[in-house]
Write an enzyme that holds these catalytic residues in place. Structure first.
Site, PDB file in Angstrom:
ATOM      1  N   GLY A  27       0.824  -1.209   0.000  1.00 26.86           N
ATOM      2  CA  GLY A  27       0.000   0.000   0.000  1.00 26.86           C
ATOM      3  C   GLY A  27       0.856   1.256   0.000  1.00 26.86           C
ATOM      4  CG  ASN A  28       1.503   2.987  -2.652  1.00 29.86           C
ATOM      5  OD1 ASN A  28       0.546   3.346  -3.319  1.00 29.86           O
ATOM      6  ND2 ASN A  28       2.171   1.872  -2.905  1.00 29.86           N
ATOM      7  CB  SER A  71       5.299   4.743  -3.165  1.00 31.76           C
ATOM      8  OG  SER A  71       4.543   3.707  -3.741  1.00 31.76           O
ATOM      9  CB  SER A  72       7.414   0.702  -6.343  1.00 32.86           C
ATOM     10  OG  SER A  72       6.342   0.114  -5.623  1.00 32.86           O
ATOM     11  CD  GLU A  73       2.130   0.554  -7.684  1.00 30.44           C
ATOM     12  OE1 GLU A  73       2.161   1.153  -8.782  1.00 30.44           O
ATOM     13  OE2 GLU A  73       1.975  -0.663  -7.566  1.00 30.44           O
ATOM     14  CG  HIS A  92      -2.266   1.118  -3.731  1.00 26.09           C
ATOM     15  ND1 HIS A  92      -3.212   0.191  -4.108  1.00 26.09           N
ATOM     16  CD2 HIS A  92      -1.079   0.477  -3.814  1.00 26.09           C
ATOM     17  CE1 HIS A  92      -2.613  -0.949  -4.412  1.00 26.09           C
ATOM     18  NE2 HIS A  92      -1.319  -0.812  -4.228  1.00 26.09           N
ATOM     19  CG  HIS A  94      -2.313  -4.664  -1.320  1.00 18.71           C
ATOM     20  ND1 HIS A  94      -1.114  -5.322  -1.404  1.00 18.71           N
ATOM     21  CD2 HIS A  94      -2.236  -3.659  -2.236  1.00 18.71           C
ATOM     22  CE1 HIS A  94      -0.328  -4.737  -2.307  1.00 18.71           C
ATOM     23  NE2 HIS A  94      -0.989  -3.720  -2.825  1.00 18.71           N
ATOM     24  CG  HIS A 155      -2.053  -4.359  -7.376  1.00 15.70           C
ATOM     25  ND1 HIS A 155      -1.155  -3.613  -8.098  1.00 15.70           N
ATOM     26  CD2 HIS A 155      -1.757  -4.102  -6.075  1.00 15.70           C
ATOM     27  CE1 HIS A 155      -0.350  -2.962  -7.288  1.00 15.70           C
ATOM     28  NE2 HIS A 155      -0.702  -3.239  -6.047  1.00 15.70           N
TER      29      HIS A 155
HETATM   30  P1  13P Z   1       5.734   0.515  -2.133  1.00 17.39           P
HETATM   31  O1  13P Z   1       6.296   0.032  -0.805  1.00 17.39           O
HETATM   32  O2  13P Z   1       6.810   0.755  -3.139  1.00 17.39           O
HETATM   33  O3  13P Z   1       4.839   1.711  -1.917  1.00 17.39           O
HETATM   34  O4  13P Z   1       4.877  -0.650  -2.770  1.00 17.39           O
HETATM   35  C1  13P Z   1       3.792  -1.218  -2.129  1.00 17.39           C
HETATM   36  C2  13P Z   1       2.714  -1.663  -3.068  1.00 17.39           C
HETATM   37  O5  13P Z   1       1.640  -1.957  -2.607  1.00 17.39           O
HETATM   38  C3  13P Z   1       2.957  -1.717  -4.523  1.00 17.39           C
HETATM   39  O6  13P Z   1       1.759  -1.790  -5.217  1.00 17.39           O
END
Ligand code: 13P
Length: 210
Positions: A27-28, A71-73, A92, A94, A155
């Site tokens: 999450g982010n 964050s990767s997102e 975001h 899960h 996802h």
């Molecule tokens: P991050 O830690 O990079 O935010 O990624 C978590 C995630 O849920 C990717 O979809």
């Protein structure tokens, strides 16, 4: 101002974990403040995350301030801010029931008034895109339209709003609506509310979203 923003982001990120919407570092969260976006760092446990770990980037993704990687997102978050001037925060998760529907590629139809009042209509499921990819960012924009929530295929879920409080409440509402849709579908065939109510409630949504 930015210090306050970072504190709030960490506070809500912890709440996201406490509510069981995420496990570990998944999450982010981000918040837009003018032309700057504050976003949670990648891969840091929420219970150890500190306000100074929050990263500031501009709308093109260039680093403004921070020691951590965003964050990767970040692409997904920025694509929303770049296409929706009304959105000031993105959450975001899960969360369980929303992810179950996303695993099946199902959307949440407007079977309750709340879906239209708070989200602007059906909560669509995106096409699949790899986590962190430009494809995912593009698919989210497509499925989100001018509404406030989407399911991310295979996802999780994403909610947005005019501020962090609204976006977080929308993430809670989205999870609740997903649960109600699953319960209702297990005992019957839930119908969407009438078209004329949808039209009226969309007006309410637009007023509340400002
Ligand atoms: P991050 O830690 O990079 O935010 O990624 C978590 C995630 O849920 C990717 O979809």
């Amino acid at each position: 101002m930015e210090e306050e923003l970072k504190n709030k982001i960490v506070e809500y990120a912890r709440l996201m974990e406490e509510k069981g919407f995420v496990v570990g570092t998944s999450g982010n969260i981000s918040v837009r403040d003018g032309d700057v976006v504050a976003i949670t760092p990648t891969s840091i446990d929420y219970h150890v995350m500190k306000p100074e770990d929050v990263v500031l980037v501009d709308l093109g993704g260039r680093l403004v301030e921070g020691e951590r990687n965003p964050s990767s997102e970040v692409k997904m978050h920025l694509s929303i801010y770049n296409s929706r001037k009304d959105v000031r925060a993105v959450v975001h998760t899960h969360s369980r029931n929303a992810s179950a529907l996303a695993a099946l590629g199902l959307s949440i139809p407007p079977i309750l008034d709340e879906t239209v009042n708070y989200f602007g209509g059906e909560i669509e499921c995106t096409k699949y895109g790899m986590p962190g990819s430009s494809d995912l960012a593009k698919n989210v924009i497509e499925a989100l339209g001018n509404r406030n929530g989407v399911l991310l295929s295979h996802h999780g879920a994403l909610a947005c709003g005019k501020d962090l409080k609204s976006a977080f409440e929308n993430a809670e509402r989205l999870e609740r609506l997903a649960e109600i849709f699953i319960i209702a579908s297990s005992i019957g065939k839930p119908e969407s509310i009438p078209e004329e109510s949808i039209d009226m409630e969309k007006d309410i949504f637009e007023m509340m979203n400002i």
